[in-house]
Design an enzyme around this catalytic site. Structure first.
Site, PDB file in Angstrom:
ATOM      1  N   PRO A   8       0.836  -1.125   0.058  1.00  0.00           N
ATOM      2  CA  PRO A   8      -0.128  -0.162   0.161  1.00  0.00           C
ATOM      3  C   PRO A   8       0.897   1.154   0.021  1.00  0.00           C
ATOM      4  CG  PRO A   8      -1.001  -1.545   1.529  1.00  0.00           C
ATOM      5  CD  PRO A   8       0.265  -2.029   0.961  1.00  0.00           C
ATOM      6  N   GLU A  35       3.616  -2.765 -13.525  1.00  0.00           N
ATOM      7  CA  GLU A  35       5.104  -3.192 -13.642  1.00  0.00           C
ATOM      8  C   GLU A  35       6.119  -1.897 -14.123  1.00  0.00           C
ATOM      9  OE1 GLU A  35       5.957  -6.707 -15.412  1.00  0.00           O
ATOM     10  OE2 GLU A  35       3.893  -7.522 -15.427  1.00  0.00           O
ATOM     11  N   ILE A  70     -12.351   9.207 -33.090  1.00  0.00           N
ATOM     12  CA  ILE A  70     -12.887   8.968 -34.462  1.00  0.00           C
ATOM     13  C   ILE A  70     -14.429   8.114 -34.445  1.00  0.00           C
ATOM     14  CG2 ILE A  70     -12.272   7.423 -36.727  1.00  0.00           C
ATOM     15  CD1 ILE A  70      -9.342   7.925 -36.033  1.00  0.00           C
ATOM     16  N   SER A  93       5.499   5.222 -16.300  1.00  0.00           N
ATOM     17  CA  SER A  93       6.284   5.534 -17.386  1.00  0.00           C
ATOM     18  C   SER A  93       7.544   6.541 -16.732  1.00  0.00           C
ATOM     19  CB  SER A  93       5.333   6.505 -18.268  1.00  0.00           C
ATOM     20  OG  SER A  93       4.574   5.919 -18.923  1.00  0.00           O
TER      21      SER A  93
HETATM   22  C1  LIG Z   1      -4.332  -3.489 -12.506  1.00  0.00           C
HETATM   23  C2  LIG Z   1      -3.201  -3.540 -11.911  1.00  0.00           C
HETATM   24  C3  LIG Z   1      -2.404  -4.725 -11.687  1.00  0.00           C
HETATM   25  C4  LIG Z   1      -1.349  -4.811 -10.748  1.00  0.00           C
HETATM   26  N1  LIG Z   1      -0.564  -5.952 -10.627  1.00  0.00           N
HETATM   27  C5  LIG Z   1       0.252  -6.047  -9.708  1.00  0.00           C
HETATM   28  C6  LIG Z   1       1.148  -7.336  -9.512  1.00  0.00           C
HETATM   29  O1  LIG Z   1       0.488  -8.552  -9.903  1.00  0.00           O
HETATM   30  N2  LIG Z   1       1.964  -7.414  -8.625  1.00  0.00           N
HETATM   31  C7  LIG Z   1       2.498  -6.362  -8.069  1.00  0.00           C
HETATM   32  O2  LIG Z   1       3.517  -6.518  -7.471  1.00  0.00           O
HETATM   33  N3  LIG Z   1       2.098  -5.048  -8.255  1.00  0.00           N
HETATM   34  C8  LIG Z   1       1.093  -5.030  -9.331  1.00  0.00           C
HETATM   35  N4  LIG Z   1       0.241  -3.830  -9.570  1.00  0.00           N
HETATM   36  C9  LIG Z   1       1.055  -2.617  -8.857  1.00  0.00           C
HETATM   37  C10 LIG Z   1       1.761  -1.531  -9.857  1.00  0.00           C
HETATM   38  O3  LIG Z   1       2.998  -2.201 -10.262  1.00  0.00           O
HETATM   39  C11 LIG Z   1       1.961  -0.215  -9.050  1.00  0.00           C
HETATM   40  O4  LIG Z   1       0.580   0.317  -9.233  1.00  0.00           O
HETATM   41  C12 LIG Z   1       2.906   0.595  -9.792  1.00  0.00           C
HETATM   42  O5  LIG Z   1       4.254   0.089  -9.839  1.00  0.00           O
HETATM   43  C13 LIG Z   1       3.029   2.310  -9.280  1.00  0.00           C
HETATM   44  O6  LIG Z   1       2.994   2.115  -7.740  1.00  0.00           O
HETATM   45  P1  LIG Z   1       1.831   3.045  -7.052  1.00  0.00           P
HETATM   46  O7  LIG Z   1       0.575   2.737  -7.341  1.00  0.00           O
HETATM   47  O8  LIG Z   1       2.144   2.659  -5.458  1.00  0.00           O
HETATM   48  O9  LIG Z   1       2.193   4.532  -7.522  1.00  0.00           O
HETATM   49  P2  LIG Z   1       3.329   5.272  -6.982  1.00  0.00           P
HETATM   50  O10 LIG Z   1       4.679   4.670  -6.840  1.00  0.00           O
HETATM   51  O11 LIG Z   1       2.570   6.021  -5.547  1.00  0.00           O
HETATM   52  O12 LIG Z   1       3.397   6.601  -7.889  1.00  0.00           O
HETATM   53  C14 LIG Z   1       2.629   7.760  -8.025  1.00  0.00           C
HETATM   54  C15 LIG Z   1       3.107   8.601  -8.993  1.00  0.00           C
HETATM   55  O13 LIG Z   1       4.314   9.073  -8.712  1.00  0.00           O
HETATM   56  C16 LIG Z   1       5.411   8.727  -9.871  1.00  0.00           C
HETATM   57  N5  LIG Z   1       6.656   8.560  -9.245  1.00  0.00           N
HETATM   58  C17 LIG Z   1       6.797   7.792  -8.049  1.00  0.00           C
HETATM   59  N6  LIG Z   1       8.187   7.805  -7.697  1.00  0.00           N
HETATM   60  C18 LIG Z   1       8.722   8.845  -8.633  1.00  0.00           C
HETATM   61  C19 LIG Z   1      10.192   9.086  -9.018  1.00  0.00           C
HETATM   62  N7  LIG Z   1      11.049   8.808  -8.529  1.00  0.00           N
HETATM   63  N8  LIG Z   1      10.405  10.062 -10.195  1.00  0.00           N
HETATM   64  C20 LIG Z   1       9.261  10.378 -10.820  1.00  0.00           C
HETATM   65  N9  LIG Z   1       7.997  10.145 -10.584  1.00  0.00           N
HETATM   66  C21 LIG Z   1       7.643   9.416  -9.575  1.00  0.00           C
HETATM   67  C22 LIG Z   1       4.772   7.861 -10.585  1.00  0.00           C
HETATM   68  O14 LIG Z   1       5.367   7.535 -11.557  1.00  0.00           O
HETATM   69  C23 LIG Z   1       3.104   7.966 -10.227  1.00  0.00           C
HETATM   70  O15 LIG Z   1       2.862   8.771 -11.393  1.00  0.00           O
HETATM   71  C24 LIG Z   1      -0.669  -3.386 -10.352  1.00  0.00           C
HETATM   72  C25 LIG Z   1      -1.261  -2.228 -10.479  1.00  0.00           C
HETATM   73  C26 LIG Z   1      -2.420  -2.076 -11.053  1.00  0.00           C
HETATM   74  C27 LIG Z   1      -3.195  -1.032 -11.218  1.00  0.00           C
END
Ligand SMILES: Cc1cc2nc3c(=O)[nH]c(=O)nc-3n(C[C@H](O)[C@H](O)[C@H](O)COP(=O)(O)OP(=O)(O)OC[C@H]3O[C@@H](n4cnc5c(N)ncnc54)[C@H](O)[C@@H]3O)c2cc1C
Length: 402
Positions: free
Chosen positions: A151, A386, A360, A389
């Site tokens: 989380p 994963e 479109i 961007s």
């Molecule tokens: C449908 C779905 C399936 C998934 N399946 C899996 C799974 O099977 N196993 C698993 O382990 N995870 C899974 N995930 C988790 C997914 O990999 C994470 O949601 C993702 O890595 C982003 O982490 P976060 O959501 O905590 O966002 P955060 O890390 O909180 O990021 C929030 C924003 O801050 C930006 N940010 C964070 N750090 C930086 C930085 N250093 N520089 C610039 N920008 C930054 C991010 O790019 C983003 O825009 C899944 C997510 C979804 C939505």
């Protein structure tokens, strides 16, 4: 939902062969052609008629994955001796692209099962672990999950707080993982947890954990914007005891293993984005020829035909990046930078193409009677899952600046 006009199987294969003759793309192997053909026929029969029902109700169609297992698509990269199909990354990418052209949710779940859970065990499991888990995963007798995200730690996964404390021959796990694909329906999960100090990349360890292990439960299932037929849920560990034989590799290797697994996983998400972009493009292309305004097909307006030209060009560039990374991975080369580039570019292209697709289709693109809105909702996951961007840009910039 109205059926988008699919280009027939024969025509598509013909077009792909023509592309190869023109030397535009990596040459498609006979296996890739066969896989594409099989997946298309399967998807049109088994996915297309049901996908909007699954999407509306957020149903994870587990029986469909059992059928994909029978087709060999749940163990695409697993060697034949462990019950898999024994293919390489180009074939794997082809399968995900074809599934995702129809339904990104199914492509996402198939990718998570293959390249995260199954591939982690394939790459880092000992012989006993491979013998036990790979045949069950490759046939989809068991559905796999992979838990890294928590989380409070997504992009910053190395800062995870779920712990495993050693107690004799066992480890006791406490904490939670969220956003886990197949968090509820998974029969087995690979989880990466803290066994050392916070801030130490060698302070994390990977374990295999089976459903039903005391102290291991699932929690909240997410209600999502898109990819709604792919189940996303929480994993919870409460004094969960795991024997040390469930450890993958050695203590402290978990985070490094996870980063290697993600190098391959990102090629899957690039493939997912490519399939969604291609599906959105084909639907928009066909619609633009059928829809008339001002007594002409809308494709005759330059405002629309230029959009189609941009979409097609971006898809082609995305395809080349994705298959290049897949080709390199199959040759055993380091794909850290190339998979991040493919994932970054293709994900963003998927969002751009799906957005233009809705445009479109006009007002109809905003309704659930046509496929454009689903591609639009599903595509966004590709820029997040994963590694976002922004994180791909971190990986790429580190590689080019070192
Ligand atoms: C449908 C779905 C399936 C998934 N399946 C899996 C799974 O099977 N196993 C698993 O382990 N995870 C899974 N995930 C988790 C997914 O990999 C994470 O949601 C993702 O890595 C982003 O982490 P976060 O959501 O905590 O966002 P955060 O890390 O909180 O990021 C929030 C924003 O801050 C930006 N940010 C964070 N750090 C930086 C930085 N250093 N520089 C610039 N920008 C930054 C991010 O790019 C983003 O825009 C899944 C997510 C979804 C939505």
């Amino acid at each position: 939902m109205k059926c988008p006009t699919f280009v027939s199987l024969k025509e598509q294969i013909h077009m792909e062969v023509a592309d190869n003759i023109a030397g535009i793309s990596f040459e498609e192997s006979e296996n890739q052609v066969l896989i594409a053909q099989t997946v298309r026929s399967f998807a049109e029969l088994e996915i297309y008629p049901h996908m909007m029902v699954w999407d509306e109700s957020q149903e994870f169609p587990i029986e469909l994955f059992k059928k994909l297992g029978k087709l060999g698509l749940m163990g695409v990269l697993v060697p034949v001796e462990y019950g898999g199909s024994g293919f390489g990354y180009p074939e794997y990418v082809t399968a995900i692209v074809e599934l995702s052209k129809i339904d990104g949710s199914i492509g996402l779940s198939m990718a998570a099962h293959n390249s995260l859970c199954t591939n982690h065990i394939l790459q880092f499991g000992n012989e006993e672990q491979k013998q036990k888990y790979l045949p069950r995963l490759a046939t989809a007798e068991w559905i796999g999950a992979w838990g890294l995200t928590e989380p409070n730690t997504g992009s910053d996964a190395g800062n995870m707080r779920t712990v495993a404390v050693r107690d004799g021959d066992h480890y006791v796990l406490n904490g939670a993982k969220n956003f886990i694909t197949h968090g509820k329906s998974g029969d087995v999960a690979v989880v990466i947890v803290r066994t050392g100090e916070v801030g130490d990349s060698y302070g994390m360890t990977a374990f295999i954990i089976e459903k039903g292990t005391p102290g291991f439960t699932s929690g909240k299932k997410e209600n999502k914007l898109g990819m709604r037929a792919s189940e996303t849920a929480e994993l919870i560990f409460t004094d969960c005891r795991l024997h040390k034989s469930q450890m993958l590799g050695s203590e402290g290797e978990g985070f490094i293993q996870a980063m290697k697994v993600l190098d391959g996983g990102r090629i899957s998400i690039a493939a997912l984005g490519l399939g969604i972009a291609q599906g959105a493009f084909e639907a928009a292309l066909n619609y633009s020829k059928e829809r008339h305004q001002f007594n002409k097909p809308i494709s005759s307006f330059q405002g629309i035909s230029f959009k189609l030209a941009d979409m097609a060009t971006k898809i082609e560039a995305a395809r080349l990046l994705t298959f290049r990374a897949a080709d390199m991975k199959s040759k055993g080369l380091d794909v850290n930078k190339e998979s991040a580039m493919a994932k970054l570019y293709t994900s963003e292209v998927a969002v751009e193409v799906a957005t233009e697709g809705v445009q479109i289709f006009g007002g109809y693109g905003y309704t659930k009677d046509y496929p454009a809105e689903k591609y639009y909702r599903d595509a966004k996951l590709c820029t997040i899952g994963e590694g976002t961007s922004e994180i791909q840009k971190l990986v790429i910039s580190r590689a080019i600046l070192k």
